[in-house]
Design a protein around this motif. Structure first.
Motif, short mmCIF file in Angstrom:
data_model
loop_
_atom_site.label_atom_id
_atom_site.label_comp_id
_atom_site.label_asym_id
_atom_site.label_seq_id
_atom_site.Cartn_x
_atom_site.Cartn_y
_atom_site.Cartn_z
N VAL A 150 -0.36 3.80 9.51
CA VAL A 150 -1.38 3.13 10.32
C VAL A 150 -2.66 3.95 10.41
N VAL A 151 -2.61 5.23 10.01
CA VAL A 151 -3.83 6.05 10.09
C VAL A 151 -4.94 5.49 9.21
N VAL A 152 -4.61 4.65 8.22
CA VAL A 152 -5.67 4.11 7.36
C VAL A 152 -6.22 2.78 7.87
N THR A 181 0.82 -1.22 0.00
CA THR A 181 0.00 0.00 0.00
C THR A 181 0.85 1.26 0.00
N LEU A 182 1.81 1.35 0.91
CA LEU A 182 2.69 2.52 0.91
C LEU A 182 3.65 2.48 -0.28
N ALA A 183 4.12 1.30 -0.64
CA ALA A 183 5.00 1.19 -1.80
C ALA A 183 4.30 1.70 -3.06
N THR A 184 3.00 1.43 -3.19
CA THR A 184 2.26 1.88 -4.35
C THR A 184 2.08 3.39 -4.35
N GLY A 216 -10.08 7.87 -2.25
CA GLY A 216 -9.64 7.99 -0.87
C GLY A 216 -9.57 6.68 -0.14
N GLY A 217 -9.34 5.58 -0.90
CA GLY A 217 -9.07 4.31 -0.26
C GLY A 217 -7.69 4.29 0.35
N PRO A 218 -7.24 3.14 0.86
CA PRO A 218 -5.94 3.10 1.52
C PRO A 218 -4.79 3.59 0.64
N VAL A 219 -4.74 3.18 -0.62
CA VAL A 219 -3.67 3.63 -1.50
C VAL A 219 -3.78 5.13 -1.74
N GLY A 220 -4.99 5.62 -1.97
CA GLY A 220 -5.16 7.05 -2.19
C GLY A 220 -4.74 7.87 -0.98
N GLN A 221 -5.10 7.41 0.20
CA GLN A 221 -4.74 8.14 1.43
C GLN A 221 -3.23 8.18 1.60
N LEU A 222 -2.55 7.06 1.38
CA LEU A 222 -1.09 7.05 1.57
C LEU A 222 -0.38 7.75 0.42
N ARG A 228 -17.58 -0.26 4.41
CA ARG A 228 -17.85 -0.01 5.82
C ARG A 228 -16.56 0.12 6.62
N THR A 229 -15.46 -0.37 6.06
CA THR A 229 -14.14 -0.20 6.67
C THR A 229 -13.17 0.23 5.58
N LEU A 230 -12.04 0.77 6.00
CA LEU A 230 -11.06 1.26 5.04
C LEU A 230 -9.96 0.25 4.80
N LYS A 231 -9.33 -0.23 5.87
CA LYS A 231 -8.23 -1.18 5.73
C LYS A 231 -8.20 -2.07 6.97
N THR A 232 -8.31 -3.37 6.77
CA THR A 232 -8.33 -4.31 7.87
C THR A 232 -7.00 -5.04 7.96
N LEU A 233 -6.40 -5.03 9.13
CA LEU A 233 -5.19 -5.78 9.39
C LEU A 233 -5.57 -7.14 10.00
#
Length: 333
Positions: free
Chosen positions: A302-304, A143-146, A167-173, A325-330
């Protein structure tokens, strides 16, 4: 999607390692793989983001040892071919993408599991430095690498106005990386209000897609954005990008594409000297920069993350992410 007991992975080559996964994640690419399941043999182990400890290493593994805490790239590369020596690992003829079936090379079992086999371990794995926690480290592999690859390919000049579509995880990072790399203003275009709120809290200007043209025109005196990064994929993302970029501007797409064709506005692209690029994140190439961004505290991926679940709850996590309903699940294993 289901959780099953399967045979444990074994070393298949002297350059392999087996990693006990301590943190994994569900990614938008996983959702795309499930939506286009013709590439997924039944019984495929999903997932391509992981951090864990090496529990077994083949005799050809030199850079890592049993017990090392490592983060994995989301795909494999041999590290020695012409492409790899250039830093173009994605073009390696030995590429295999964890947990996506045959979509991007021969199938390779993924990392949403207790154990994962890693081919070409010396190249694909990277040590996790002290001071970077598991939750942050898991973002380095994809995600961050992208997001970093998108900003790098956009060739930002300090002060540039950058638009991020999605504004998904990739967009946010991507937004956070662009800010860290000197963008003057970052605009995140996103229809979901909660995702716009997150982007705004993290320093971006936000816009609903219906107001994106007006917002960007206001910020740039009508010129358009210096760079537009499509973190959605598909014709809609690219169409939006072309509507927002200025003359002699750059569009970079890192969203997943499944269409065979796109109606490129060739006349405008020629007359306005536009640049269109595509990019794939690459921990193997950009690992030093990614680690520096996180270890220095300049950027906190981790904010995402919107929650952490055990393996048994991963099917529900897929549904929640697909329904936004969620953005990024670990995943804690």
């Amino acid at each position: 999607m289901s959780v099953e007991s399967v045979a444990e992975p074994l070393l298949d080559d002297p350059a392999d390692a087996v990693v006990r996964v301590r943190r994994a994640a569900v990614c938008g690419t996983d959702l795309h793989a499930v939506a286009h399941a013709e590439h997924l043999p039944r019984g495929s182990v999903m997932g391509h983001e992981f951090v864990g400890e090496i529990v077994e290493a083949g005799p050809a593994v030199r850079a890592h040892a049993v017990g090392d805490l490592v983060v994995g790239a989301d795909f494999t590369a041999c590290g020695t071919c012409w492409w790899c020596r250039r830093g173009d690992h994605w073009e390696c003829p030995h590429r295999r993408f964890f947990g996506t079936g045959a979509a991007y090379g021969p199938p390779l079992a993924g990392s949403q599991a207790e154990l994962v086999r890693v081919p070409f371990a010396d190249t694909v794995l990277r040590p996790v430095p002290a001071g970077i926690g598991l939750d942050a480290a898991v973002f380095l592999g994809d995600t961050l690498a992208t997001g970093y690859a998108a900003v790098r390919r956009a060739q930002l000049t300090p002060g540039d106005t950058v638009v991020v579509i999605g504004g998904g995880p990739v967009g946010q990072l991507t937004s956070l990386t662009a800010q860290a790399c000197g963008a003057g203003t970052v605009v995140v275009v996103e229809p979901v209000a909660d995702r716009r709120s997150l982007a705004a809290r993290e320093g971006a200007v936000v816009a609903d897609p219906t107001a994106a043209d007006e917002t960007v025109a206001h910020l740039t005196d009508g010129r358009g954005a210096d760079a537009v990064i499509d973190a959605v994929g598909g014709p809609r993302g690219l169409d939006t990008a072309f509507s927002l970029v200025r003359r002699r501007g750059t569009i970079v797409s890192v969203g997943v594409h499944t269409d065979d064709a796109f109606a490129l506005p060739v006349a405008r692209a020629f007359a306005d000297e536009l640049t269109l690029r595509f990019a794939i994140g690459d921990l193997m190439r950009d690992g030093e920069a990614l680690v520096a961004l996180v270890a220095s505290g300049v950027l906190d991926p981790v904010v995402v993350a919107t929650g952490t679940v055990p393996l048994d709850d991963v099917p529900d996590a897929y549904r929640a992410m697909a329904q936004r309903r969620t953005l990024k699940t670990l995943i804690a294993t």
